[in-house]
Design an enzyme around this catalytic site. Structure first.
Site, mmCIF file in Angstrom:
data_model
loop_
_atom_site.group_PDB
_atom_site.id
_atom_site.type_symbol
_atom_site.label_atom_id
_atom_site.label_comp_id
_atom_site.label_asym_id
_atom_site.label_seq_id
_atom_site.Cartn_x
_atom_site.Cartn_y
_atom_site.Cartn_z
ATOM 1 N N GLN A 57 0.835 -1.201 0.000
ATOM 2 C CA GLN A 57 0.000 0.000 0.000
ATOM 3 C C GLN A 57 0.871 1.253 0.000
ATOM 4 O O GLN A 57 1.773 1.389 0.832
ATOM 5 C CB GLN A 57 -0.914 0.011 1.222
ATOM 6 C CG GLN A 57 -1.899 1.171 1.236
ATOM 7 C CD GLN A 57 -2.750 1.188 2.496
ATOM 8 O OE1 GLN A 57 -2.309 1.679 3.530
ATOM 9 N NE2 GLN A 57 -3.967 0.645 2.407
ATOM 10 N N CYS A 87 -6.198 6.913 5.995
ATOM 11 C CA CYS A 87 -5.523 7.103 7.275
ATOM 12 C C CYS A 87 -5.959 8.422 7.920
ATOM 13 O O CYS A 87 -5.868 9.492 7.305
ATOM 14 C CB CYS A 87 -4.011 7.111 7.082
ATOM 15 S SG CYS A 87 -3.106 7.350 8.631
ATOM 16 N N LYS A 128 -8.171 2.385 -0.723
ATOM 17 C CA LYS A 128 -8.921 2.383 0.528
ATOM 18 C C LYS A 128 -9.311 3.812 0.861
ATOM 19 O O LYS A 128 -8.487 4.728 0.764
ATOM 20 C CB LYS A 128 -8.105 1.785 1.665
ATOM 21 C CG LYS A 128 -8.926 1.683 2.955
ATOM 22 C CD LYS A 128 -8.178 1.030 4.095
ATOM 23 C CE LYS A 128 -9.107 0.913 5.309
ATOM 24 N NZ LYS A 128 -8.417 0.393 6.501
ATOM 25 N N GLY A 189 -14.197 -1.848 9.175
ATOM 26 C CA GLY A 189 -14.436 -1.020 10.350
ATOM 27 C C GLY A 189 -15.261 -1.685 11.424
ATOM 28 O O GLY A 189 -16.396 -2.100 11.171
#
Length: 311
Positions: A57, A87, A128, A189
């Site tokens: 990533q 993030c 993401k 999550g």
């Protein structure tokens, strides 16, 4: 999770793919050794020892620099490349990385487009994201920007940057994104149990799930979910006794791969998370919490009568 945890946890089963911790890209072309240090699986055809593919990533905000680094990374034959737009850390967002980019769908599009053009057509590029910054009013726009730029899959963490990691996760907010784009969406999550996974699927409409802290706190969770999907449900796929050989392996790998000063903290960090699922982890954590001598930690963890090992 890092390479050491990937090596250990993928031995249990139930994991289809791993994503590395993010590799920060700023204003330079990273040497191969940086990619290999964070993703040593690149030396073994991009997979863990048990054959689970690992997707490195990248995190950054400059389309050109990200594209150049993605091209260099692609030469190492990864299982794919993932881009981090999720993030929430202040130190990352302050420099325009991670979730901070969700305020600029057009920039998201430029980044993914640049990376997509820079790597071979058969190499998957995924991304993401979170639901947004303070709210989710741009969530669909961001998802469309990423997909239109060339992302073949999205992982959506069902909280905004402002919500951080505070419960709950808003899995139902993923459903509009799933309906807006034509690529697979993976829900992420606050998935700690099989019951959480079942509810997440129902509320998000997603079949595929990404496990983060839940798989570290309960290493048997991916396998338990796989057994559930195969109509073989069980309360747990991995009890504390069965976890002992993996803790031993983890401690061995930490000793081989990490600097001396970080080894004790790394084991304590994992035990701290394991307490959520395994009460025995609290006892183990208490035994070594204030100990710094590595030999003594090994003795207390793996030779103490209070810590029986599985045969």
């Amino acid at each position: 999770m890092d390479a050491t945890l990937r090596e250990v946890l993928t031995r249990i089963g139930g994991v289809d793919r791993c994503v590395s911790e993010f590799i920060r890209v700023s204003d330079s072309l990273l040497p191969d050794r940086v990619f290999l240090r964070l993703v040593p699986e690149l030396l073994q055809r991009g997979c863990t020892a048990t054959g689970v593919p690992v997707r490195p990533q990248l995190l950054g905000s400059d389309p050109v620099c990200l594209a150049e680094n993605a091209a260099r990374l692609a030469a190492l034959s990864p299982a794919g490349i993932d881009l981090n737009f999720g993030c929430p850390a202040k130190v990352v967002n302050r420099h325009g990385g991670g979730a901070a980019l969700l305020a600029e769908p057009e920039l998201l599009h430029r980044i993914v487009s640049a990376v997509r053009r820079a790597v071979p057509a058969d190499l998957p590029v995924s991304a993401k994201m979170r639901l947004g910054l303070e709210d989710d009013h741009l969530a669909v726009d961001c998802a469309r920007a990423l997909v239109d730029g060339g992302a073949a899959e999205l992982v959506v963490h069902a909280r905004t940057k402002a919500q951080g990691y505070r419960p709950p996760a808003y899995w139902d907010r993923i459903r509009p994104l799933r309906e807006a784009v034509r690529v697979p969406i993976v829900a992420n999550g606050e998935i700690w149990t099989v019951a959480d996974a079942v509810r997440c699927r129902a509320e998000s409409g997603c079949e595929d799930l990404m496990l983060g802290r839940g798989a570290v706190a309960d290493p048997g969770l991916p396998l338990a979910l796989a057994l559930h999907d195969a109509d073989q449900p069980g309360a747990s796929a991995l009890d504390w006794a069965a976890l002992q050989p993996l803790l031993r392996l983890f401690w061995q790998l930490v000793g081989e791969r990490m600097e001396h000063r970080h080894r004790a903290g790394r084991l304590k960090q994992w035990l701290y998370l394991l307490r959520r699922r395994h009460p025995e982890a609290q006892d183990a954590y208490d035994r070594i919490r204030t100990v710094t001598d590595l030999t003594e930690i090994g003795r207390l963890m793996f030779e103490s009568p209070a810590a029986p090992l599985a045969c």
